[in-house]
Design a protein around this motif. Structure first.
Motif, PDB file in Angstrom:
ATOM      1  N   PRO A 119      23.691  -8.822 -17.832  1.00 21.58           N
ATOM      2  CA  PRO A 119      24.992  -8.322 -17.381  1.00 21.58           C
ATOM      3  C   PRO A 119      25.401  -7.067 -18.136  1.00 21.58           C
ATOM      4  O   PRO A 119      24.906  -6.817 -19.246  1.00 21.58           O
ATOM      5  CB  PRO A 119      25.933  -9.476 -17.719  1.00 21.58           C
ATOM      6  N   PRO A 120      26.291  -6.262 -17.555  1.00 22.47           N
ATOM      7  CA  PRO A 120      26.843  -5.135 -18.309  1.00 22.47           C
ATOM      8  C   PRO A 120      27.737  -5.662 -19.427  1.00 22.47           C
ATOM      9  O   PRO A 120      28.060  -6.849 -19.479  1.00 22.47           O
ATOM     10  CB  PRO A 120      27.646  -4.374 -17.259  1.00 22.47           C
ATOM     11  N   ASP A 121      28.136  -4.781 -20.320  1.00 21.13           N
ATOM     12  CA  ASP A 121      28.874  -5.226 -21.508  1.00 21.13           C
ATOM     13  C   ASP A 121      30.346  -5.503 -21.230  1.00 21.13           C
ATOM     14  O   ASP A 121      30.903  -6.503 -21.687  1.00 21.13           O
ATOM     15  CB  ASP A 121      28.747  -4.173 -22.612  1.00 21.13           C
ATOM     16  N   ILE A 122      30.992  -4.624 -20.482  1.00 17.35           N
ATOM     17  CA  ILE A 122      32.431  -4.772 -20.225  1.00 17.35           C
ATOM     18  C   ILE A 122      32.682  -4.602 -18.732  1.00 17.35           C
ATOM     19  O   ILE A 122      32.089  -3.730 -18.085  1.00 17.35           O
ATOM     20  CB  ILE A 122      33.253  -3.751 -21.049  1.00 17.35           C
ATOM     21  N   ILE A 123      33.541  -5.467 -18.186  1.00 21.27           N
ATOM     22  CA  ILE A 123      33.742  -5.526 -16.739  1.00 21.27           C
ATOM     23  C   ILE A 123      35.233  -5.643 -16.424  1.00 21.27           C
ATOM     24  O   ILE A 123      35.931  -6.487 -16.992  1.00 21.27           O
ATOM     25  CB  ILE A 123      33.012  -6.738 -16.133  1.00 21.27           C
ATOM     26  N   ASP A 124      35.699  -4.797 -15.518  1.00 16.33           N
ATOM     27  CA  ASP A 124      37.031  -4.950 -14.946  1.00 16.33           C
ATOM     28  C   ASP A 124      36.843  -5.798 -13.699  1.00 16.33           C
ATOM     29  O   ASP A 124      36.471  -5.300 -12.642  1.00 16.33           O
ATOM     30  CB  ASP A 124      37.619  -3.583 -14.602  1.00 16.33           C
ATOM     31  N   ASN A 125      37.079  -7.089 -13.828  1.00 22.46           N
ATOM     32  CA  ASN A 125      36.726  -8.057 -12.783  1.00 22.46           C
ATOM     33  C   ASN A 125      37.867  -8.252 -11.792  1.00 22.46           C
ATOM     34  O   ASN A 125      38.484  -9.296 -11.736  1.00 22.46           O
ATOM     35  CB  ASN A 125      36.338  -9.391 -13.424  1.00 22.46           C
ATOM     36  N   SER A 126      38.117  -7.241 -10.998  1.00 20.46           N
ATOM     37  CA  SER A 126      39.214  -7.303 -10.041  1.00 20.46           C
ATOM     38  C   SER A 126      38.681  -7.082  -8.635  1.00 20.46           C
ATOM     39  O   SER A 126      37.480  -6.897  -8.435  1.00 20.46           O
ATOM     40  CB  SER A 126      40.269  -6.253 -10.407  1.00 20.46           C
ATOM     41  N   GLY A 127      39.579  -7.138  -7.651  1.00 22.15           N
ATOM     42  CA  GLY A 127      39.196  -6.884  -6.279  1.00 22.15           C
ATOM     43  C   GLY A 127      38.870  -8.138  -5.491  1.00 22.15           C
ATOM     44  O   GLY A 127      38.722  -9.232  -6.035  1.00 22.15           O
ATOM     45  N   ALA A 128      38.737  -7.957  -4.196  1.00 25.48           N
ATOM     46  CA  ALA A 128      38.462  -9.086  -3.304  1.00 25.48           C
ATOM     47  C   ALA A 128      37.105  -9.720  -3.604  1.00 25.48           C
ATOM     48  O   ALA A 128      36.911 -10.917  -3.415  1.00 25.48           O
ATOM     49  CB  ALA A 128      38.508  -8.611  -1.853  1.00 25.48           C
ATOM     50  N   ASP A 129      36.166  -8.916  -4.082  1.00 27.09           N
ATOM     51  CA  ASP A 129      34.814  -9.421  -4.352  1.00 27.09           C
ATOM     52  C   ASP A 129      34.575  -9.596  -5.850  1.00 27.09           C
ATOM     53  O   ASP A 129      33.522  -9.227  -6.375  1.00 27.09           O
ATOM     54  CB  ASP A 129      33.766  -8.463  -3.761  1.00 27.09           C
TER      55      ASP A 129
END
Length: 481
Positions: A119-129
């Protein structure tokens, strides 16, 4: 999130007015607050084999200089330029390359990478998907961010990061004992409208359900649709509908819904009252024709063009809809409506809570760098940059003090001030997005299209909640306040 972003256990709301001032929601002396959002999860320590540098006063987390960082940022209502700006500072300080990906397909692109251990290190986990953070937390895929909370802040090393952010941010980001989600933004949800349109027509924002129904009749006579919504993503309506249930019935009864308790939907009269109101709006033709087929962007564009007066949304809408918003639009937001004299919470009650969930992958190549990236973003410099570029607040206390705010942000700040401690905070959409966004969202779409009666909506919503409650494969969470 920037859209159904938002999200968690209820914060301690003592002195909320003072906090509003500290947040910059209310400046002294003047007022001066995504496409959908996400969820939160459990805690690993991916630092075991990841490179770690020497801890110093300026590098309290021990970032290893020169180690690359990979960031996946949701590029929706808030864009991703603010993240690129923080990444530039990370690159300059730690002499490390930053690989940036801006996308609206967080889940589809990253699910196989988490499964593959890359996985990538940092994620902005937003949105419909978005990714299912509850599952990731349960699987130990999310880095526990407690070390970030306890690190000295960039602006004042004498203060820990946890002391510079809104308390509800910490509460919302927990899964059990682990703090593994950092909700970076702070969102006001409500019914959005053009102040110019309302003023030009001599219309006042309704205070009650009955006043809204009456005003809808006047609006229709003027040849305008009273409402529109993102029919392809009907859970946008839940930003208002769910909060309205909590306002009328009280937080205790809503918490029973969050906790998936038996009969929590069917035994709560506020559910009936609220859903019947939406049924009435549909029956009286109060929704823009064709709304059922609109995306969030299309519904916002129709609204900006004056085809509809009201839109349910979060405060990210000002930035997301900016390309089609007239200069004199006067974007404004109104509080929840009164159902009647028996409401548990008073007039002016508002839904407002942290949003835009950031996670760090415990099994990423540089989780320490991911946490340091968040520490940079939580500086006053980058919190102000966020407010300027995307017209939204962060969780950083006092960051916008003294700034001149945009119309929508200023309106939201006033609504927040007026609400006082009457703030609604919900968890259901964050904990069980498949339930709220897919299952109940489908029911809501049918309701607003006039294809489903309120009584059937309630019965079927309860049935869907019961299925989740009985599903042992779904991790359950509970709240008490």
């Amino acid at each position: 999130m920037g859209s159904p972003s938002d999200h968690r256990d209820a914060p301690d709301r003592r002195d909320l007015i003072k906090r509003a001032a500290a947040l910059g929601l209310v400046s002294v002396p003047a007022m001066g607050f995504l496409s959908a959002c996400a969820t939160g999860g459990g805690g690993g320590g991916g630092q075991g084999q990841a490179p770690v540098g020497e801890k110093t006063g300026k590098n309290p987390l021990g970032v290893k200089e020169g180690v690359p960082l990979e960031a996946f940022i949701f590029k929706g209502g808030l864009g991703d330029e603010y993240a690129k700006d923080a990444e530039a500072d990370f690159k300059a300080v730690y002499k490390a390359e930053v690989k940036h990906t801006g996308t609206q397909q967080i889940g589809p692109k990253l699910t196989p990478r988490f499964a593959g251990g890359n996985p990538p290190d940092i994620i902005d986990n937003s949105g419909a998907d978005h990714l299912d953070m509850n599952k990731l937390s349960t699987q130990g895929q999310l880095q526990d961010l407690t070390a970030l909370l306890d690190a000295p802040s960039i602006d004042d090393p004498a203060k820990k990061v946890r002391d510079t952010i809104h308390p509800s941010t910490v509460e919302k980001g927990r899964h059990g004992d682990a703090f593994d989600v950092l909700y970076y933004a702070f969102t006001v949800y409500g019914t959005w409208y053009s102040k110019k349109l309302m003023d030009d027509r001599g219309w006042a924002y309704p205070k009650t359900f009955d006043e809204m129904v009456a005003l809808c009749g006047e609006i229709k006579k003027a040849g305008i649709a009273p409402w529109t919504y993102a029919g392809k993503y009907p859970y946008y309506v839940h930003f208002n509908l769910f909060a309205q249930i909590a306002k009328i019935g009280g937080m205790e009864k809503w918490i029973a819904i969050d906790n998936l308790e038996p009969n929590a939907w069917t035994s709560n009269d506020a559910v009936r009252q609220t859903v019947e109101h939406y049924e009435e709006l549909a029956a009286k033709g109060c929704f823009l024709e064709g709304s059922k087929g609109l995306t969030h962007i299309q519904s916002q564009t129709a609204w900006n063009k004056g085809k509809a007066v009201f839109l349910p949304n979060g405060s990210w809408v000002e930035n997301e809809a900016a390309p089609t918003t007239p200069a004199d639009f006067g974007m404004s937001v109104g509080a929840l409506f009164d159902g009647g004299a028996g409401d548990a919470m008073p007039h002016g009650t508002l839904r407002a809570e942290p949003s835009e969930p950031y996670i760090v992958a415990a099994k990423g190549k540089n989780p320490v760098g991911g946490m340091e990236m968040l520490r940079i973003m939580l500086s006053r410099k980058h919190a102000q940059n966020f407010a300027t570029k995307v017209k939204s607040l962060t969780c950083v206390l006092g960051a916008t003090e003294g700034m001149t705010l945009s119309p929508g942000l200023s309106s939201a700040s006033q609504a927040f001030e007026a609400a006082g401690d009457n703030i609604v905070s919900l968890q259901l959409q964050e904990w069980y997005p498949a339930l709220t966004d897919d299952k109940i969202g489908g029911l809501t779409g049918q309701l607003l299209a006039g294809e489903l009666k309120a009584a059937d909506w309630i019965k079927r919503a309860q049935a869907e909640a019961d299925k989740v409650a009985k599903d042992s494969s779904v991790t359950k969470f509970t709240r008490t306040a």
